[in-house]
Motif scaffolding. Structure first.
Motif, short mmCIF file in Angstrom:
data_model
loop_
_atom_site.label_atom_id
_atom_site.label_comp_id
_atom_site.label_asym_id
_atom_site.label_seq_id
_atom_site.Cartn_x
_atom_site.Cartn_y
_atom_site.Cartn_z
N ASP A 248 48.31 37.68 42.91
CA ASP A 248 47.97 36.32 42.52
C ASP A 248 46.73 35.81 43.23
O ASP A 248 45.94 35.04 42.66
CB ASP A 248 49.17 35.39 42.78
N ARG B 284 43.47 37.74 41.73
CA ARG B 284 43.08 37.27 40.40
C ARG B 284 42.44 35.89 40.41
O ARG B 284 41.92 35.43 39.39
CB ARG B 284 44.29 37.25 39.47
N GLU C 130 36.68 37.99 35.09
CA GLU C 130 37.60 39.03 34.62
C GLU C 130 37.22 40.44 35.06
O GLU C 130 38.07 41.15 35.62
CB GLU C 130 37.73 38.96 33.10
N GLY D 286 37.84 40.79 38.78
CA GLY D 286 39.26 40.79 39.12
C GLY D 286 39.91 42.13 38.85
O GLY D 286 40.71 42.62 39.65
N GLU D 287 39.55 42.76 37.72
CA GLU D 287 40.11 44.08 37.39
C GLU D 287 39.66 45.12 38.41
O GLU D 287 40.45 45.97 38.84
CB GLU D 287 39.67 44.47 35.98
#
Length: 273
Positions: A248, A251, A256, A259-260
């Motif tokens: 959590d 992220r 995006e 974050g990945e």
């Protein structure tokens, strides 16, 4: 696997020493191993900045937010850097910080809420393996009334690693109606790992809503057993539990592809723990 430096090369360069934001900028900025960087977000401006530390250097980052300004700062450590971050916020400004230590590192954050209605949110993660030493220091100063801060720092240590969290929320005498929350949550993966945590409140106003808490514990044995009953190895079960624990926070960066890549980096680090 796409690396963090590869992703950052697609962002706007933050420059060498000064980044001045005068409007809302949607494309993220990136800085790799900055020695000194002054970030100024003018009133009403907004930006996202990612700072990556890949070498054992000293770093100083100063962020100034004007009235109603917004800044989303993500700071990542893949090497033993020493970083100091100072954030000064004017009225109704909003600063969100995500910090992730994937190697030994020492990061200090000084937040000054200087204008009414200012908000600051900090989420942090450190993963310490072998004999690594991770340190997070956070000083949040509510200098005026009607400001809000929230912090949650999660640590994981295995091997003979050491983790530290030092947190202080300061509320000035006239900083009425302060809302400040501070949490430190930690998991030890071995009997020889150690995590120490010092959350503190220093309050001089009487109309406030402040809390702090800290936990240091072992992995959830029942959860690991449950996952092993469904065909996972112990190592896979442990990795999934830790990824869920820190996911959590990771992220929160809000970008995006970054974050990945961070989740992949966390998974790779867990294989060493």
């Amino acid at each position: 696997m796409t690396t963090l430096p590869d992703i950052l090369r697609g962002f706007r360069p933050a420059g060498e020493e000064l980044l001045r934001i005068t409007q809302c900028v949607t494309e993220p900025y990136a800085a790799v191993d900055p020695r000194h960087l002054d970030v100024q977000v003018a009133a009403g401006g907004a930006a996202r900045l990612v700072v990556l530390h890949t070498s054992p250097e000293l770093s100083a980052l100063r962020c100034t937010l004007g009235e109603g300004a917004r800044l989303e700062l993500t700071e990542l450590f893949t090497a033993e850097a020493f970083a100091e971050v100072a954030v000064a916020q004017a009225a109704r400004s909003d600063c969100r910080i995500t910090t992730v230590q994937l190697a030994s590192a020492n990061a200090a954050y000084r937040i000054d809420l200087n204008g009414r209605g200012a908000e600051n949110t900090l989420g942090g993660v450190f993963l310490a393996a072998d004999e690594e030493h991770c340190v997070v220091r956070l000083h949040t100063a509510h200098n005026v009334s009607d400001c809000r801060s929230e912090s949650c720092v999660k640590g994981v240590a295995g091997g003979r690693a050491v983790g530290e969290f030092h947190g202080l929320v300061y509320v000035a005498q006239d900083a009425q109606r302060t809302d400040a929350q501070q949490q430190s949550r930690n998991i030890l993966l071995s009997d020889t790992a150690r995590i120490t945590t010092w959350p503190q409140l220093e309050i001089y106003a009487d109309d406030v809503k402040c809390s702090h808490g800290a936990t240091v514990g072992q992995m959830d044995a029942e959860a690991v057993y449950y996952m092993r009953q469904r065909g996972l190895s112990e190592a896979e079960a442990r990795r999934l539990q830790i990824e869920g624990f820190v996911g959590d926070i990771v992220r929160r960066c809000g970008i995006e592809p970054l974050g990945e890549a961070l989740l992949e980096a966390v998974a790779a680090k867990m294989k060493r723990m």
